[in-house]
Design a protein around this motif. Structure first.
Motif, PDB file in Angstrom:
ATOM      1  N   SER A 137       0.474   5.814  -3.657  1.00  0.00           N
ATOM      2  CA  SER A 137      -0.204   5.167  -2.540  1.00  0.00           C
ATOM      3  C   SER A 137      -1.531   5.847  -2.227  1.00  0.00           C
ATOM      4  O   SER A 137      -2.468   5.204  -1.752  1.00  0.00           O
ATOM      5  N   ASN A 155      -5.466  -2.485  -2.755  1.00  0.00           N
ATOM      6  CA  ASN A 155      -4.477  -2.748  -1.708  1.00  0.00           C
ATOM      7  C   ASN A 155      -4.812  -4.012  -0.919  1.00  0.00           C
ATOM      8  O   ASN A 155      -3.920  -4.672  -0.397  1.00  0.00           O
ATOM      9  N   SER A 177       0.816  -1.211   0.000  1.00  0.00           N
ATOM     10  CA  SER A 177       0.000   0.000   0.000  1.00  0.00           C
ATOM     11  C   SER A 177       0.851   1.262   0.000  1.00  0.00           C
ATOM     12  O   SER A 177       0.387   2.320  -0.413  1.00  0.00           O
ATOM     13  N   ALA A 178       2.088   1.164   0.445  1.00  0.00           N
ATOM     14  CA  ALA A 178       2.963   2.336   0.494  1.00  0.00           C
ATOM     15  C   ALA A 178       3.715   2.557  -0.810  1.00  0.00           C
ATOM     16  O   ALA A 178       4.332   3.605  -1.007  1.00  0.00           O
TER      17      ALA A 178
END
Length: 116
Positions: free
Chosen positions: A52, A72, A29-30
């Protein structure tokens, strides 16, 4: 992170394909996720990228035809390609960039062939 791309194939001009790239590892997700493409004798070029936070940017040649998205929960990034043109023929690569600490990883590539 390991990236596994799929969804390429042969399609007629005007058709559609959806590419998928599953990321195996942490911090999906980052990551900034991107799709790039390359044809023989040419440099790899950015097709689309998603941050993100969901911000996107596209190469001028695909704006209005391609859409990048991410899920995600599934560690997956997609590239929906509509109104494909023969010049879209290329090997498409998925890329994940982790900002901190910085790292960049590439998938194995998936071939998209658009016939006229």
């Amino acid at each position: 992170v390991q990236l596994q791309a799929s969804g390429g194939g042969l399609v007629q001009a005007g058709g559609s394909l959806r590419l998928s790239c599953v990321a195996i590892g942490s911090s999906f997700s980052a990551n900034v996720m991107g799709w790039h493409r390359q044809t023989p004798g040419k440099q790899r070029e950015l097709v689309a990228r998603i941050t993100s936070g969901g911000a996107t940017n596209y190469a001028d040649s695909v704006k209005g035809r391609f859409t990048i998205s991410r899920d995600n929960a599934k560690n997956t990034v997609y590239l929906q390609m509509n109104n494909l043109k023969p010049e879209d023929t290329a090997v498409y690569y998925c890329n994940a960039v982790r900002p901190v600490p910085w790292s960049s990883n590439w998938g194995q590539g998936t071939l998209v062939t658009v016939s006229s």
